[in-house]
Design a protein around this motif. Structure first.
Motif, PDB file in Angstrom:
ATOM      1  N   LYS A  43       0.842  -1.208   0.000  1.00 30.77           N
ATOM      2  CA  LYS A  43       0.000   0.000   0.000  1.00 30.77           C
ATOM      3  C   LYS A  43       0.872   1.250   0.000  1.00 30.77           C
ATOM      4  O   LYS A  43       0.471   2.288  -0.499  1.00 30.77           O
ATOM      5  CB  LYS A  43      -0.980   0.005   1.174  1.00 30.77           C
ATOM      6  N   GLN A  44       2.086   1.148   0.556  1.00 32.30           N
ATOM      7  CA  GLN A  44       3.001   2.273   0.471  1.00 32.30           C
ATOM      8  C   GLN A  44       4.421   1.799   0.720  1.00 32.30           C
ATOM      9  O   GLN A  44       4.629   0.781   1.370  1.00 32.30           O
ATOM     10  CB  GLN A  44       2.629   3.381   1.455  1.00 32.30           C
ATOM     11  N   ALA A  45       5.349   2.567   0.140  1.00 34.94           N
ATOM     12  CA  ALA A  45       6.758   2.279   0.391  1.00 34.94           C
ATOM     13  C   ALA A  45       7.150   3.101   1.613  1.00 34.94           C
ATOM     14  O   ALA A  45       6.810   4.281   1.687  1.00 34.94           O
ATOM     15  CB  ALA A  45       7.587   2.667  -0.826  1.00 34.94           C
TER      16      ALA A  45
HETATM   17  P1  AMP Z   1       4.566   4.051  -3.121  1.00 32.61           P
HETATM   18  O1  AMP Z   1       3.460   4.419  -4.059  1.00 32.61           O
HETATM   19  O2  AMP Z   1       5.910   4.637  -3.509  1.00 32.61           O
HETATM   20  O3  AMP Z   1       4.230   4.322  -1.674  1.00 32.61           O
HETATM   21  O4  AMP Z   1       4.800   2.467  -3.260  1.00 32.61           O
HETATM   22  C1  AMP Z   1       3.735   1.535  -3.160  1.00 32.61           C
HETATM   23  C2  AMP Z   1       4.180   0.170  -3.634  1.00 32.61           C
HETATM   24  O5  AMP Z   1       4.565   0.245  -5.006  1.00 32.61           O
HETATM   25  C3  AMP Z   1       5.392  -0.425  -2.915  1.00 32.61           C
HETATM   26  O6  AMP Z   1       5.024  -1.078  -1.719  1.00 32.61           O
HETATM   27  C4  AMP Z   1       5.896  -1.409  -3.979  1.00 32.61           C
HETATM   28  O7  AMP Z   1       5.112  -2.599  -3.984  1.00 32.61           O
HETATM   29  C5  AMP Z   1       5.628  -0.659  -5.281  1.00 32.61           C
HETATM   30  N1  AMP Z   1       6.838   0.101  -5.679  1.00 32.61           N
HETATM   31  C6  AMP Z   1       7.048   1.436  -5.576  1.00 32.61           C
HETATM   32  N2  AMP Z   1       8.288   1.755  -6.033  1.00 32.61           N
HETATM   33  C7  AMP Z   1       8.876   0.585  -6.420  1.00 32.61           C
HETATM   34  C8  AMP Z   1      10.143   0.216  -6.963  1.00 32.61           C
HETATM   35  N3  AMP Z   1      11.108   1.119  -7.200  1.00 32.61           N
HETATM   36  N4  AMP Z   1      10.366  -1.087  -7.247  1.00 32.61           N
HETATM   37  C9  AMP Z   1       9.412  -2.019  -7.014  1.00 32.61           C
HETATM   38  N5  AMP Z   1       8.219  -1.749  -6.498  1.00 32.61           N
HETATM   39  C10 AMP Z   1       7.934  -0.465  -6.198  1.00 32.61           C
END
Ligand code: AMP
Length: 249
Positions: A117-119
């Motif tokens: 759901k979020q990094a």
């Molecule tokens: P975010 O929208 O950045 O909070 O990320 C949400 C989800 O998107 C993460 O938990 C990952 O599953 C995936 N994600 C984001 N950035 C990456 C990346 N550089 N490599 C792989 N998966 C990513």
């Protein structure tokens, strides 16, 4: 049914973050990096679907530098079948990651894509939503339960004050919440086996995706230090301080 899972390499959640002196970002020198915790949950969910006979293959994908291969290896050691590394030394924003994933999805044709759901490094909470929009697929975000039946999925979501269950037509994008499952640890034999599993490498250029940043970080600052607590002698003194010093009652 193929399941594609995104795994991001992030600063380990136990590390005490240090902001760089010039306020341009976080100091990553000699810092322990690990798989984003929500992505461990995503891998676990995909593995459970394969073990239940619903999924046939689990593919772990990461976007990042060569070192992101370690994160893919962790996913392979947990049990994923193969990996895809989209290699770049550039920082990639959620929209860029979503576009890269879309390009891979057009080659791999999975029925289910699971992302966190979020990094925990950028806390964006955007990638899954943007990916679903780019694909025109249904999405089940903040999932705390996923049940697949035929061509549909029932996804239970954690929302303010309760749970919501959606009936979604596959293919879908799911984003994982903390309570979806408890991810397994990789056993030593599986860590050894994972070394032989294939990881395909691609670049954003090969996929024809423009990952140029759209955002500029103005500054990053550390949270203010908390002041030390004080001992009070009585409830009356506490109430007085809350009223006249803290101004909260
Ligand atoms: P975010 O929208 O950045 O909070 O990320 C949400 C989800 O998107 C993460 O938990 C990952 O599953 C995936 N994600 C984001 N950035 C990456 C990346 N550089 N490599 C792989 N998966 C990513």
């Amino acid at each position: 049914m193929k399941v594609l899972v995104a795994v991001k390499r992030v600063v380990d959640y136990n590390v005490k973050i240090r902001v760089k002196a010039d306020q341009t970002g976080v100091d990553l020198a000699n810092v322990k990096m690990s798989m984003n915790p929500f992505d461990e949950i995503a891998i676990e969910e995909a593995l459970r679907l394969r073990e239940a006979g619903t999924a046939t293959e689990v593919i772990a994908l990461s976007v990042g530098p060569q070192a992101a291969q370690e994160t893919i290896r962790t996913a392979l050691a947990m049990g994923a079948d193969r990996g895809i590394l989209i290699k770049t030394d550039q920082e990639v924003e959620p929209l860029g990651v979503a576009k890269l994933m879309k390009a891979v999805i057009s080659e791999e044709a999975p029925d289910l894509v699971i992302v966190g759901k979020q990094a925990i490094d950028d806390d964006s909470n955007q990638t899954g939503q943007m990916l679903a929009a780019l694909l025109g697929w249904a999405q089940g975000t903040f999932a705390s339960a996923v049940n697949l039946e035929g061509g549909t999925a029932k996804v239970t979501r954690e929302i303010d004050g309760g749970l919501q269950t959606l009936d979604l037509k596959m293919p879908i994008v799911v984003t994982t919440d903390l309570r979806l499952n408890e991810p397994r640890y990789a056993s030593l034999p599986n860590i050894m086996k994972a070394k032989k599993k294939p990881i395909d490498e691609k670049t954003p250029e090969e996929l024809g995706v423009d990952i140029a940043p759209r955002l500029t970080t103005l500054k990053v600052v550390a949270p203010e230090k908390r002041q030390a607590g004080v001992m009070v002698e009585s409830v009356a003194e506490l109430v007085d301080k809350l009223k006249n010093e803290a101004g909260v009652i």
